[in-house]
Design a protein around this motif. Structure first.
Motif, PDB file in Angstrom:
ATOM      1  N   THR A 105      -1.405  -1.783 -18.244  1.00 40.91           N
ATOM      2  CA  THR A 105      -0.550  -2.309 -19.306  1.00 40.91           C
ATOM      3  C   THR A 105       0.173  -1.132 -19.938  1.00 40.91           C
ATOM      4  O   THR A 105      -0.071   0.025 -19.590  1.00 40.91           O
ATOM      5  N   MET A 106       1.032  -1.426 -20.884  1.00 44.07           N
ATOM      6  CA  MET A 106       1.677  -0.349 -21.614  1.00 44.07           C
ATOM      7  C   MET A 106       0.592   0.433 -22.362  1.00 44.07           C
ATOM      8  O   MET A 106      -0.354  -0.143 -22.881  1.00 44.07           O
ATOM      9  N   GLN A 107       0.708   1.726 -22.359  1.00 43.69           N
ATOM     10  CA  GLN A 107      -0.233   2.677 -22.967  1.00 43.69           C
ATOM     11  C   GLN A 107      -1.502   2.878 -22.144  1.00 43.69           C
ATOM     12  O   GLN A 107      -2.427   3.546 -22.597  1.00 43.69           O
ATOM     13  N   SER A 108      -1.560   2.309 -20.939  1.00 37.92           N
ATOM     14  CA  SER A 108      -2.723   2.536 -20.075  1.00 37.92           C
ATOM     15  C   SER A 108      -2.667   3.928 -19.470  1.00 37.92           C
ATOM     16  O   SER A 108      -1.598   4.436 -19.135  1.00 37.92           O
ATOM     17  N   GLU A 109      -3.845   4.504 -19.296  1.00 35.34           N
ATOM     18  CA  GLU A 109      -3.973   5.714 -18.502  1.00 35.34           C
ATOM     19  C   GLU A 109      -4.329   5.235 -17.103  1.00 35.34           C
ATOM     20  O   GLU A 109      -5.294   4.484 -16.940  1.00 35.34           O
ATOM     21  N   VAL A 110      -3.553   5.628 -16.124  1.00 34.99           N
ATOM     22  CA  VAL A 110      -3.762   5.138 -14.767  1.00 34.99           C
ATOM     23  C   VAL A 110      -3.813   6.305 -13.790  1.00 34.99           C
ATOM     24  O   VAL A 110      -2.999   7.218 -13.866  1.00 34.99           O
ATOM     25  N   THR A 111      -4.801   6.257 -12.917  1.00 37.14           N
ATOM     26  CA  THR A 111      -4.913   7.244 -11.849  1.00 37.14           C
ATOM     27  C   THR A 111      -4.538   6.528 -10.560  1.00 37.14           C
ATOM     28  O   THR A 111      -5.053   5.443 -10.284  1.00 37.14           O
ATOM     29  N   PHE A 112      -3.615   7.139  -9.818  1.00 33.17           N
ATOM     30  CA  PHE A 112      -3.163   6.525  -8.573  1.00 33.17           C
ATOM     31  C   PHE A 112      -2.954   7.584  -7.514  1.00 33.17           C
ATOM     32  O   PHE A 112      -2.876   8.779  -7.805  1.00 33.17           O
ATOM     33  N   ILE A 113      -2.882   7.124  -6.276  1.00 31.08           N
ATOM     34  CA  ILE A 113      -2.586   7.998  -5.139  1.00 31.08           C
ATOM     35  C   ILE A 113      -1.256   7.567  -4.549  1.00 31.08           C
ATOM     36  O   ILE A 113      -1.012   6.372  -4.371  1.00 31.08           O
ATOM     37  N   ASP A 114      -0.413   8.536  -4.268  1.00 34.54           N
ATOM     38  CA  ASP A 114       0.800   8.286  -3.497  1.00 34.54           C
ATOM     39  C   ASP A 114       0.334   8.202  -2.050  1.00 34.54           C
ATOM     40  O   ASP A 114      -0.149   9.184  -1.487  1.00 34.54           O
ATOM     41  N   ASP A 115       0.423   7.008  -1.481  1.00 31.91           N
ATOM     42  CA  ASP A 115      -0.132   6.777  -0.147  1.00 31.91           C
ATOM     43  C   ASP A 115       0.579   7.556   0.951  1.00 31.91           C
ATOM     44  O   ASP A 115       0.025   7.744   2.033  1.00 31.91           O
ATOM     45  N   ILE A 116       1.794   8.007   0.684  1.00 32.57           N
ATOM     46  CA  ILE A 116       2.541   8.746   1.699  1.00 32.57           C
ATOM     47  C   ILE A 116       2.209  10.236   1.645  1.00 32.57           C
ATOM     48  O   ILE A 116       1.892  10.856   2.652  1.00 32.57           O
ATOM     49  N   SER A 117       2.229  10.818   0.419  1.00 30.73           N
ATOM     50  CA  SER A 117       1.960  12.249   0.291  1.00 30.73           C
ATOM     51  C   SER A 117       0.482  12.564   0.136  1.00 30.73           C
ATOM     52  O   SER A 117       0.059  13.701   0.347  1.00 30.73           O
ATOM     53  N   GLY A 118      -0.312  11.577  -0.287  1.00 30.00           N
ATOM     54  CA  GLY A 118      -1.724  11.808  -0.547  1.00 30.00           C
ATOM     55  C   GLY A 118      -1.988  12.412  -1.910  1.00 30.00           C
ATOM     56  O   GLY A 118      -3.138  12.667  -2.274  1.00 30.00           O
ATOM     57  N   GLN A 119      -0.932  12.635  -2.693  1.00 33.01           N
ATOM     58  CA  GLN A 119      -1.083  13.248  -4.010  1.00 33.01           C
ATOM     59  C   GLN A 119      -1.716  12.269  -4.993  1.00 33.01           C
ATOM     60  O   GLN A 119      -1.321  11.112  -5.088  1.00 33.01           O
ATOM     61  N   LYS A 120      -2.719  12.751  -5.727  1.00 34.78           N
ATOM     62  CA  LYS A 120      -3.402  11.957  -6.746  1.00 34.78           C
ATOM     63  C   LYS A 120      -2.854  12.380  -8.106  1.00 34.78           C
ATOM     64  O   LYS A 120      -2.681  13.574  -8.359  1.00 34.78           O
TER      65      LYS A 120
END
Length: 141
Positions: A61-76
């Protein structure tokens, strides 16, 4: 192709607390950022709207802290999703009016989304974790 893409898009949910402001932002940004504004508008249109009093834990949601991975580069990456006026890339605060911000809204941990960037390339992101970027004020004794 759009129908094919729509069937592959993950189910998303947006809080009723955010929905009106997000719709207004998408509409207002159509001239300046047409591709991103259209993408955000499509995400809003397909989202399940959850009542403001229902817990949105584990949903971006707005103001959420989110951790994600770019599936193409592998960057977290870990970012906080904010409204445009609060964006600060150096502080890890990304605007909802960026392609990544529009892609992340409404996703839950474990979900992935594939989207086309304004330059025509494709990106795929997978959400690893969702948290709140703010904490409740301390309780007085």
């Amino acid at each position: 192709m759009l129908d094919n893409l729509q069937t592959r898009l993950p189910a998303i949910a947006i809080s009723s607390r955010d929905i009106d402001r997000l719709r207004h932002l998408a509409e207002a940004a159509m001239e300046k950022y047409p591709a991103t504004a259209e993408f955000l508008a499509r995400e809003i249109d397909r989202a399940e709207i959850i009542p403001a009093d229902r817990s949105a834990r584990n949903i971006v949601t707005m103001q959420s802290e989110v951790t994600f991975i770019d599936d193409i580069s592998g960057q977290k990456r870990t970012v906080i999703l904010v409204y445009p006026e609060d964006a600060d890339v150096d502080a890890g605060k990304i605007s909802i009016l960026t392609p990544i911000g529009a892609a992340l809204i409404g996703l839950s941990a474990g979900q992935s989304i594939e989207f086309q960037t304004p330059s025509g390339g494709w990106r795929s992101l997978t959400v690893i974790a969702v948290g709140s970027s703010w904490s409740a004020p301390p309780t007085r004794k």
